[in-house]
Design a protein around this motif. Structure first.
Motif, PDB file in Angstrom:
ATOM      1  N   ALA A   1      -2.121   2.378  -5.731  1.00 49.29           N
ATOM      2  CA  ALA A   1      -1.651   3.299  -6.835  1.00 49.29           C
ATOM      3  C   ALA A   1      -2.860   4.158  -7.490  1.00 49.29           C
ATOM      4  O   ALA A   1      -2.643   5.630  -7.615  1.00 49.29           O
ATOM      5  CB  ALA A   1      -0.723   2.493  -7.944  1.00 49.29           C
ATOM      6  N   ALA A   2      -3.609   3.489  -7.968  1.00 44.01           N
ATOM      7  CA  ALA A   2      -5.052   4.103  -8.529  1.00 44.01           C
ATOM      8  C   ALA A   2      -5.706   4.766  -7.639  1.00 44.01           C
ATOM      9  O   ALA A   2      -6.083   5.911  -7.930  1.00 44.01           O
ATOM     10  CB  ALA A   2      -5.873   3.063  -9.169  1.00 44.01           C
ATOM     11  N   LYS A   3      -5.876   4.582  -6.551  1.00 39.73           N
ATOM     12  CA  LYS A   3      -6.519   5.322  -5.480  1.00 39.73           C
ATOM     13  C   LYS A   3      -6.056   6.580  -5.166  1.00 39.73           C
ATOM     14  O   LYS A   3      -6.551   7.820  -5.141  1.00 39.73           O
ATOM     15  CB  LYS A   3      -6.687   4.730  -4.216  1.00 39.73           C
ATOM     16  CG  LYS A   3      -7.490   5.346  -3.180  1.00 39.73           C
ATOM     17  CD  LYS A   3      -7.764   4.591  -1.918  1.00 39.73           C
ATOM     18  CE  LYS A   3      -8.352   5.390  -0.932  1.00 39.73           C
ATOM     19  NZ  LYS A   3      -8.830   4.520   0.299  1.00 39.73           N
ATOM     20  N   ALA A   4      -4.581   6.717  -5.430  1.00 37.51           N
ATOM     21  CA  ALA A   4      -3.764   7.851  -5.012  1.00 37.51           C
ATOM     22  C   ALA A   4      -3.568   8.732  -6.221  1.00 37.51           C
ATOM     23  O   ALA A   4      -2.868   9.643  -6.491  1.00 37.51           O
ATOM     24  CB  ALA A   4      -2.382   7.530  -4.544  1.00 37.51           C
ATOM     25  N   GLY A   5      -3.949   8.400  -7.516  1.00 42.82           N
ATOM     26  CA  GLY A   5      -4.251   9.120  -8.753  1.00 42.82           C
ATOM     27  C   GLY A   5      -2.761   8.646  -9.663  1.00 42.82           C
ATOM     28  O   GLY A   5      -2.615   9.400 -10.711  1.00 42.82           O
TER      29      GLY A   5
ATOM     30  N   VAL B   1       0.766  -1.206   0.137  1.00 42.71           N
ATOM     31  CA  VAL B   1       0.023  -0.110   0.074  1.00 42.71           C
ATOM     32  C   VAL B   1       0.950   1.075   0.000  1.00 42.71           C
ATOM     33  O   VAL B   1       0.646   2.298  -0.651  1.00 42.71           O
ATOM     34  CB  VAL B   1      -0.925   0.196   1.166  1.00 42.71           C
ATOM     35  CG1 VAL B   1      -1.735   1.409   1.210  1.00 42.71           C
ATOM     36  CG2 VAL B   1      -1.880  -1.146   1.063  1.00 42.71           C
ATOM     37  N   ARG B   2       1.943   1.268   0.915  1.00 42.14           N
ATOM     38  CA  ARG B   2       2.762   2.541   0.929  1.00 42.14           C
ATOM     39  C   ARG B   2       3.318   2.799  -0.488  1.00 42.14           C
ATOM     40  O   ARG B   2       3.419   3.953  -0.930  1.00 42.14           O
ATOM     41  CB  ARG B   2       3.892   2.160   2.048  1.00 42.14           C
ATOM     42  CG  ARG B   2       4.739   3.416   2.176  1.00 42.14           C
ATOM     43  CD  ARG B   2       6.152   2.851   2.745  1.00 42.14           C
ATOM     44  NE  ARG B   2       5.709   2.680   4.161  1.00 42.14           N
ATOM     45  CZ  ARG B   2       5.736   1.627   4.762  1.00 42.14           C
ATOM     46  NH1 ARG B   2       6.193   0.476   4.577  1.00 42.14           N
ATOM     47  NH2 ARG B   2       5.635   1.514   6.223  1.00 42.14           N
ATOM     48  N   ALA B   3       3.773   1.722  -1.013  1.00 41.27           N
ATOM     49  CA  ALA B   3       4.917   1.885  -2.445  1.00 41.27           C
ATOM     50  C   ALA B   3       3.456   2.368  -3.550  1.00 41.27           C
ATOM     51  O   ALA B   3       3.703   3.281  -4.408  1.00 41.27           O
ATOM     52  CB  ALA B   3       5.270   0.470  -2.945  1.00 41.27           C
ATOM     53  N   GLY B   4       2.514   1.797  -3.590  1.00 45.70           N
ATOM     54  CA  GLY B   4       1.412   2.099  -4.460  1.00 45.70           C
ATOM     55  C   GLY B   4       0.941   3.591  -4.299  1.00 45.70           C
ATOM     56  O   GLY B   4       0.519   4.202  -5.410  1.00 45.70           O
TER      57      GLY B   4
END
Length: 350
Positions: A220-224, A188-191
């Motif tokens: 990653a997708a959630k963070a844009g 999760v952190r990396a994404g």
């Protein structure tokens, strides 16, 4: 479509039969020779993992990579990993931006918390701060690579007030990967940060990491970030010889000795030939065999996890240097062409 390379901890453990061990000095010189050969046979990356114990010679990966930089032309030079929690992000950036300059833009940092903990007391860090140290120091490292002048405050390092960090890297930004042993938090952190990730797969079935890959992409997708542009690597032990039988028979004693040495520290069950043979099966985590078989396992890994890079961890214990070099040669000249041809076929059918 996929990068293939070597990872190593520069092990100097005792020979399982004679008890003799390669000296730290010899292992370091051998590493430079391995990097030069890997470059010559067309491999894409060589990574050195930081350790601070008597049975490893890799306490300063950047120095070894710098020694190889001027003797190579295309191979990427990476840590595998840098134990960022117990290091100073300023010095980490400076060391690898120096390697980047010497190699003309081929350095990378693989940042992790470390599965070995000897560096924490060595550098005066408390294991009580294990999680917080990594998060804070990763934040600082990313700030340094993004800006020449840095202003930053945290709880475990003196503040920086508009200070420059030099030399600046040739690559902008200097690549930073997140290394994970398989924790959802790391994925999760990396994404979330949009950083490439490396999963260490040293046991079980690699396909079981698929949920972590999905978690990484979802974060990653959630963070844009665009998940299709993210890089995913794996690192697994293995050995290549001209025949699968020769590879297994040569590699097993060293692999067993290493697994049982670490296993005694971590209370793992005894590692025997049955466990070894199971791990080198098609769906297992050991990549041991002839070039065709190892290539088949890498293609399966690509299908299951969608990796963009594969690290083959070759040297275990005090394996003869000539055998390590031969395994590297076969990975570059035999395995890599098979893998790339198979993936081209898969892409053509898509």
């Amino acid at each position: 479509m996929i990068e293939l390379g070597i990872s190593t901890f520069l092990e100097t453990t005792s020979h399982p039969k004679t008890g003799a061990a390669v000296s730290h000095a010899e292992r370091l010189r051998n590493a430079v020779e391995e990097i030069v050969l890997a470059d010559q046979v067309g491999l894409d990356v060589y990574g050195i993992g930081e350790h601070h114990r008597a049975d490893y010679a890799a306490s300063a990966p950047a120095v070894v990579l710098a020694a190889a930089a001027s003797r190579t032309s295309r191979i990427r030079l990476s840590s595998a990993v840098t134990v960022l929690s117990s290091d100073d992000p300023v010095r980490v950036y400076q060391a690898f931006s120096t390697v980047d300059a010497l190699s003309n833009g081929r350095a990378e940092i693989m940042a992790g918390r470390g599965s070995f903990i000897e560096s924490f007391p060595l550098f005066g860090q408390s294991l009580d701060d294990y999680e917080e140290l990594f998060e804070e120091k990763l934040e600082l490292l990313l700030a340094i690579r993004e800006s020449e002048k840095v202003t930053w405050r945290g709880g475990h390092r003196p503040a920086i007030d508009n200070r420059g960090v030099y030399p600046r890297s040739v690559q902008e930004p200097l690549p930073v990967w997140i290394a994970s042993g398989g924790s959802p938090e790391s994925a999760v952190r990396a994404g979330t940060l949009g950083l490439p990730i490396v999963f260490a797969i040293i046991g079980g079935m690699p396909e079981r990491f698929a949920p972590l890959v999905n978690l990484y992409k979802q974060a990653a997708a959630k963070a844009g970030h665009d998940p299709s542009k993210l890089q995913i690597a794996t690192h697994s032990h293995g050995f290549i010889a001209d025949t699968t039988e020769a590879a297994a028979d040569l590699f097993f004693p060293y692999n067993q000795a290493q697994m049982n040495t670490i296993g005694r520290e971590r209370r793992w069950p005894h590692y025997d030939r049955d466990a070894f043979d199971s791990a080198r099966s098609l769906r297992g985590a050991l990549y041991v065999g002839d070039p065709e078989y190892v290539a088949e396992k890498i293609v399966l890994l690509y299908k299951n996890l969608g990796i963009t890079r594969f690290f083959h961890h070759v040297d275990i214990g005090s394996m003869p240097h000539r055998d390590v070099l031969r395994s590297i040669e076969l990975l570059g000249t035999k395995v890599a062409p098979i893998v790339r041809k198979e993936l081209e076929k898969m892409e053509g059918k898509a």
